[in-house]
Structure formats: structure tokens, C-alpha cells
Design an enzyme around this catalytic site. Structure first.
Site, short mmCIF file in Angstrom:
data_model
loop_
_atom_site.label_atom_id
_atom_site.label_comp_id
_atom_site.label_asym_id
_atom_site.label_seq_id
_atom_site.Cartn_x
_atom_site.Cartn_y
_atom_site.Cartn_z
N ASP A 102 -10.53 3.49 4.48
CA ASP A 102 -10.91 2.07 4.42
C ASP A 102 -12.43 1.92 4.49
O ASP A 102 -12.94 0.82 4.32
CB ASP A 102 -10.28 1.34 5.63
CG ASP A 102 -9.40 0.18 5.19
OD1 ASP A 102 -9.33 -0.08 3.97
OD2 ASP A 102 -8.80 -0.46 6.06
N LYS B 191 0.84 -1.20 0.00
CA LYS B 191 0.00 0.00 0.00
C LYS B 191 0.87 1.25 0.00
O LYS B 191 0.60 2.21 -0.73
CB LYS B 191 -0.93 -0.01 1.23
CG LYS B 191 -2.02 -1.06 1.14
CD LYS B 191 -2.78 -1.26 2.44
CE LYS B 191 -3.79 -2.41 2.28
NZ LYS B 191 -4.47 -2.79 3.51
N GLN C 248 -4.19 -1.09 9.79
CA GLN C 248 -4.16 -2.43 9.21
C GLN C 248 -4.74 -3.45 10.19
O GLN C 248 -4.32 -3.52 11.34
CB GLN C 248 -2.70 -2.80 8.84
CG GLN C 248 -2.57 -4.14 8.14
CD GLN C 248 -3.20 -4.16 6.74
OE1 GLN C 248 -3.17 -3.17 6.02
NE2 GLN C 248 -3.77 -5.29 6.36
#
Ligand code: NAD
Length: 281
Positions: free
Chosen positions: A117, A50, A94
Site C-alpha cells: 500500500d 482486492k 485495510q
């Protein structure tokens, strides 16, 4: 019938170039903060990809790596700092977090306008009400794949296997927002194949290797495999790819299908968040 392969790697490359062009054409340098807790190798690899692809597109990297024994309070303070940092447009924590941490409380702490997200309750609510907002990366990547290969979602019967906050639920909402008739299956669904066989669009996110075989697929359907598993024979998905391609009209491979789209969507969300923040200032 031999299904057409949906090349997620190719589309993700196109979308990342679009993001890079959007950034180059504007005076904005978006900032993305990835937050990694501990040293789980798989999470480390995902975060590294990412960051690498974000930087390559012109996004500034504000990565934070915290030790596996970080306390809830320390982690939440980091999120608070990132929330108030004007250089940071997107925050991605994460997952999974180590078991001693309260994941829901950490996610709830993220400013919804930096929630690249799409996992906060505000983002989920906006999605459920079909209002503009940041949407979860993997399911929005799936929609882009379907659009790219020309599957007309409107009016189709779509079946989503899985109802996680990360994939299944938002996937169902996104398909509904595009006027599909949506059914969601989960681990308590009886006779899964009888439901999945009704699907013109079948999205599988169950986390069970090769759960879906030829008997689960309506001939000609578009089959999108979100699952990813490391096995002794290499990577595989939740769909038995060799069986599916004999029956389906379209199918995504694993790897090279949905996976690359998740990161491309993250980059798009980060630029969208940055544009929104600049407009507000
Ligand atoms: P999860 O474990 O949180 O959820 C799995 C869901 O599948 C649950 O709702 C469960 O009820 C359902 N399920 C489990 N067994 C089932 C069965 N036998 N029949 C029907 N439903 C069943 O998983 P998740 O986070 O949604 O991820 C799903 C898969 O997608 C995993 O393999 C994960 O690694 C992968 N994934 C890939 C990406 C990507 O970018 N490619 C992103 C996220 C997740």
C-alpha cells in the site's frame, strides 16, 4: 468542448492481465495478505474485491479477518507473523481501523519491502527522495491513467486538491517526480478555484461530493476525480462530472475511473514485491 472520458475500468483490466501474464511466465506465486479488522461493510467490499481480483491474476490469498475488538498487541502480532512468513510478499491492512487502534503504529510495523500500500514511513521517504520503492496504489494508478491517454506530464502545471497520506501527498510527489510543477490545496486553501484554474492536470482527492465544478477547471485540462461518495442518486465523485466534461479535455468518471486502478496497482505492487523477494533469496 466535450471532454474525452478516461476509462479506468478498461486500463485496469489491461494491467491485471499483464500481471497475470507476468506471474504465468515466471516460477513465482506471489502471496498477498489482506488484514481486515471488524465488519465495516464498505471495507468488507473493498477487501473482497482486492482478494477476488488478486486470486484471478494468480496471487495466493493469505487473508486475515480479525474481530472489531482485537487489541493493538494482537493486531501487531499478526503483522509480525506476516512479516516473517516467506509465502507472504505483500501486506495490506485495510483502513480505517476501529478508533481504539493506533493506525500509525500498525502501519509502522509492516516490513517496508512488503508494504504494497506504500504507506510506511520508509516507503513515503523513498517516494519523497525519488528512490525506487513500493508506491501508494491510488496515486500511482492516477499516473498510469494520465500516461495511457497520452497526457505528457513533464512541464505541466499540476494541482492536487487534498493532502492525505493515502492520496494527496504521494500524488503530489509522483507528479513532481515526473517533472510537473505541483501545487497542493487543502481545506485551508483560500479561493480554491483561482488555484485549480491554473492546472493543466487537476487531481481531486478532497472527500467532498462535487466540490469541483466548471469554474474550477482550466479549459482543456485533464481532471482526475479520486473521490467516491454514495448518495441518494447513486455514486458520485469530488468533481461535478456533467459540468467538468463541458470544460475539461479529459475527465475520469465515478465509478469506473480511478477506483479500478487502485486494485490494479495493488496487484502490480504485489508482483513487484514478490520478484524482489525471490531475487534476494
Ligand atoms: P482525507 O479525508 O484523508 O483527506 C481529504 C483532504 O482533502 C484533506 O487533506 C483536506 O485538507 C482536503 N480537503 C477537504 N475539504 C477540502 C476543501 N473544501 N477544499 C480543499 N481541500 C479540502 O481523504 P482521502 O483518504 O485522501 O480520500 C479522498 C477521497 O478519495 C474520498 O472521497 C475517498 O473515499 C476517495 N478515495 C478513493 C480511492 C479510490 O480508489 N477511488 C482511494 C482512496 C480514497
Amino acid at each position: 468542448m466535450t471532454a474525452t472520458l478516461i476509462d479506468g475500468k478498461e486500463l485496469a483490466g489491461i494491467l491485471r492481465r499483464e500481471v497475470a501474464n507476468r506471474i504465468a511466465a515466471s516460477a513465482i506465486t506471489p502471496g498477498l495478505a489482506t488484514v481486515l479488522v471488524g465488519d465495516d461493510p464498505a471495507s468488507g467490499i473493498y477487501v473482497a474485491s482486492k482478494r477476488r481480483l488478486s486470486v484471478a491474476a494468480g496471487i495466493r490469498d493469505h487473508h486475515r479477518h480479525l474481530p472489531s475488538d482485537v487489541t493493538q498487541g494482537e493486531l501487531e502480532r499478526v503483522v509480525d507473523e506476516l512479516n516473517s512468513d516467506a509465502e507472504v510478499d505483500g501486506i495490506l491492512v485495510q483502513l480505517p481501523l476501529p478508533a481504539h487502534l493506533d493506525t500509525a503504529a500498525v502501519i509502522a510495523r509492516i516490513d517496508p519491502d512488503k508494504d504494497v500500500d506504500g504507506l510506511t514511513e520508509v516507503s513515503a521517504g523513498r517516494l519523497a527522495l525519488n528512490r525506487p520503492g513500493l508506491q501508494p496504489c491510488t496515486p500511482s494508478g492516477v499516473i498510469r491513467l494520465l500516461d495511457w491517454v497520452g497526457v505528457d506530464i513533464k512541464g505541466t502545471r499540476a494541482v492536487v486538491v487534498g493532502r492525505s497520506d493515502l492520496v494527496g501527498r504521494p500524488q503530489a510527489q509522483l507528479l513532481l517526480a515526473r517533472d510537473a510543477t505541483v501545487t497542493v490545496c487543502h481545506r485551508y486553501t483560500t479561493d480554491l478555484a483561482s488555484v485549480t484554474r491554473t492546472a493543466d492536470i487537476l487531481v481531486v482527492a478532497a472527500g467532498v461530493p462535487r466540490l469541483v465544478g466548471a469554474q474550477h477547471i482550466k479549459p482543456g485540462a485533464a481532471v482526475i476525480d479520486v473521490g467516491i461518495h454514495r448518495t441518494d442518486d447513486g455514486l458520485c465523485g469530488d468533481v461535478d462530472f456533467d459540468a467538468a466534461r463541458q470544460v475539461a479535455g479529459f475527465v475520469t468518471p465515478v465509478p469506473g475511473g480511478v477506483g479500478p486502478m487502485t486494485i490494479a496497482s495493488l496487484l502490480q505492487n504485489t508482483v513487484t514485491a514478490a520478484e524482489l523477494h525471490r531475487r534476494r533469496r
